[in-house]
Structure formats: C-alpha cells, structure tokens
Scaffold this active site. Structure first.
Site: not given
Ligand code: CA
Length: 398
Positions: A112, A114, A119, A128, A185, A187, A219, A223, A226, A230, A239, A243, A330, A344
């Site tokens: 997968d 990114y 996104h 962050r 997500e 995708e 996907d 959250r 995650q 992560y 995750k 899927t 995503t 989002e």
């Molecule tokens: Ca994904």
C-alpha cells in the site's frame, strides 16, 4: 471499433471498450472467469473453450502475460461483435444480477502506497502540527508499506469492527477494546499479472508488461489503533484486519484514453523513477456513506504514478509474483469535498459531517455501509466503469 450485438444500456460504463474481468458463479454452478458487458457477465471458459478460465481465479490467465492478454481481449471483442458468433455465444451470457461475484484473483503480496500529496499533507498537519506536513523523503520516493494479503476480501464481505490496543494522547495508559475511530481509505489498486525474477528491477518502461489491470480498494483503517502502534515501523494491526476489493479488474488496454500526466514533480525524481510515458490516470472516484455521496476524490491529482510505484517497489530486486496487488494510498484532491477518508473529511473528528437523515459522523458507526465507485474516460466518448467496492460495518466481537 464495431458495435456489439449485446443490448448495452445507454451510458453504461460496461460497453465494448471496457470488458473488465471478474470471477463469478451462476446459480448453483462452479466459479469461473467472466468479463462484464452491459448488465451481463460473459462466461469465458464457455465462449473461448479454454480451461484457463474455468479455474475460479484469474491467476492462471494473469500469469500468461501481455501478448496473451491482448490476444484474448481481441477474441472477446470478435465474439461480442460478429453476428455469426451470436447464436453460439449468447447462451454464455448471464445477467449480472443473477450471479455471485467473488474475489477476482488470489492476492500474492499486497503493498500500500501513500501517493496523494493532499492526503499526506492533511495527515501530516493533523499528526505533526508543529512540523512541516510532508516528511523530507516524500517527494523523493513513493512511500509505502507491506500489507496483509490474506485479509484482502471481496466487495460485499462484512467488515467486523476491530479490537486493539489504543491510547489517546491524554490517556494515562493504553487500553484494549473496540476501535472508536474506524475509517475508510478510497484507493485505486493495480494488479500484477506477469512476475519478475528475484534480483531484477522492473523499470517504469516495463509497467505495461507486468501490470494487467486496475481495480478499486477500500483500505479500512482503525485510526486509534494506528496512531498508537505505528511508531517507528509503520501501519500494522490498524490496517491488517480487512481490505476490500472491487469485483471487476479493468484491463490497462481499456484505459488508454484515461492516461494523463501526473502533476509536475519538483524536485525531479531520481533516474530510476523517471517516465517516458504518462501513467497518471483520470479516474473520478465517488464515496458514498449509506447511499449518500460524501466525497469525490480525483485520481488524476495523484503525485506518483503507478509505473513509478512499481519501479520503486522492485528497485532493490524484490521479485514480482502473479497476483501481487499494490494500492495507491488514499486518493484526496485539494478541495475538501475531494478527501478520500473520514479522518480528513471530519478533520480527525473535530468537524463531524451531517448526513441527510440528520445524524452526524466523525468515524464509522456499526451498520454503516460504504460504497466506493469510479469511472474514467474511454475511447470515442465512452465511459469506463469500475463498478463498486462495498462494505458494511458489523459490531466488534467483544
Ligand atoms: Ca491506505
């Protein structure tokens, strides 16, 4: 191109220029490979008298490679256009509403990416807030991780809310329980047909030789699980619980009119990531929650092309296998209505969305149904439909 004798409804995304592949079973019959035409599925084993399509999976056909994919596509077009073949071929057409659709291929490895700048920027801002939203590597390589191939499931498979360990920033200690931030997500997935030897890198030029086609991917992402797990090795149990994949694989051969340049890449990527052809794709995605349209992500805005993803994924000599699946990450565009995840769309729950029935969502509730669909421009003004990937959320096991 000539016309088909099959009655294809006006505006259908499944005309003669598309012919996506799937695996189906007629009522009481065994699984077999078919292509969709209009509101029918054409049984390929019966039409082409070829046992490779009676296996109940696309893998054997995928492994045969580009020349064979083109030959078969040409034969299907002849079968669906030549009047002389009609009486022989017509009994192999099954109304799509009367068949069961399955996962179209056995997934070998699942990667997968990114690849949406929007996104990655949105998630960087949320997670962050005091740093630059994009990490320093992002514009130099397509960031990705290895997912769990064994939990890639067919569209329509119920999605059980996962349990796991989570710890919000204000919590004193982690706890175990139901995910409270279950998300989607939206995708686009790329299906590898022909493999490659261990030790060889696959170049961007060889994309078409290895990648058979394109599908839709949801996907599912927890959250809260995650966010806690992560660091520092990336996505894991938040995750890997499920899927979902769309039932139809649209062959690359159907997407020539949908090819576009990716957005300008600055800084210029390293040599092995440069392309001599455009492999951006003008797919328009739609995300529906309980039937209501909540987002329209534009795939054409994706920063990295699938050919660049493939070149990067094999740059170290990692072998490709028939049935490998890699997903784009995503799909999110610059407009808030184009964001392909709830995290989002609701800004991590700070701005809930209100549905037509008056209820609000920060993330998914039990019983919610998510449907992702897409289409793309085809030749001569036609549309190429990707169908739908659907999943409904069931309550957690405990
Ligand atoms: Ca994904």
């Amino acid at each position: 191109m000539s016309q088909t004798w099959v009655d294809v409804p006006a505006g259908s995304g499944f005309g003669l220029r598309n012919l996506p592949y799937g695996v189906f079973a007629p009522q009481g019959g065994p699984r077999r490979v078919g292509v969709r035409i209009g509101d029918y599925v054409l049984d390929l084993a019966a039409t082409l008298d070829d046992p490779v399509f009676a296996s109940g999976s696309l893998n054997a056909f995928l492994a045969q490679g580009r020349a064979r994919w083109t030959e078969v596509r040409n034969r299907i077009v002849m079968a669906l256009t030549e009047d002389a073949q009609r009486s022989r071929v017509e009994p192999a057409l099954h109304p799509v509403d009367g068949v069961r659709l399955y996962l179209p291929f056995e997934v070998a490895d699942y990667v997968d990416f990114y690849a949406s700048e929007q996104h990655a920027t949105n998630l960087g801002r949320m997670f962050r807030p005091d740093a630059a939203p994009l990490l320093p590597n992002w514009k130099h390589l397509p960031v990705g991780y290895h997912g769990r191939a064994g939990t890639v499931v067919a569209s329509g498979t119920a999605i059980r809310r996962p349990c796991g360990q989570r710890k919000a920033p204000d919590d004193a200690a982690p706890s175990f329980g139901r995910s409270r931030k279950l998300d989607i997500e939206a995708e686009v997935g790329f299906v590898v047909g022909a493999g490659s030897p261990l030790g060889d890198a696959v170049t961007t030029k060889d994309f078409r030789e290895h990648v058979f086609g394109v599908c839709l991917v949801n996907d599912w992402s927890a959250r809260d699980i995650q966010a806690w797990e992560y660091v520092p090795l990336g996505p894991f149990l938040g995750k890997s619980f499920a899927t979902s994949l769309s039932p139809w694989i649209v062959p690359l051969d159907a997407l020539d009119a949908a090819r576009v340049a990716t957005p300008a890449q600055d800084p210029a990527p390293l040599e092995y990531l440069r392309e001599s052809e455009d492999w951006g794709l003008d797919l328009q995605l739609r995300v529906r929650l309980n039937g209501e349209l909540i987002a329209q992500p534009p795939y054409a805005q994706m920063y990295w092309s699938p050919a660049q993803m493939l070149a990067h994924m094999t740059a170290n000599g990692a072998a490709l296998r028939t049935g490998d699946l890699f997903a784009s990450g995503t799909v999110s565009g610059p407009d808030p209505s184009q964001r392909g995840s709830l995290i989002e769309l609701t800004w991590n729950g700070a701005e809930p969305i209100t549905l037509a029935d008056g209820t609000t969502r920060k993330f998914l509730d039990d019983g919610d149904t998510v449907t992702i669909s897409a289409d793309a421009p085809g030749p001569e003004g036609s549309r190429i439909g990707f169908g739908e990937v659907i999943g409904r959320i069931e309550p957690a096991a405990r």
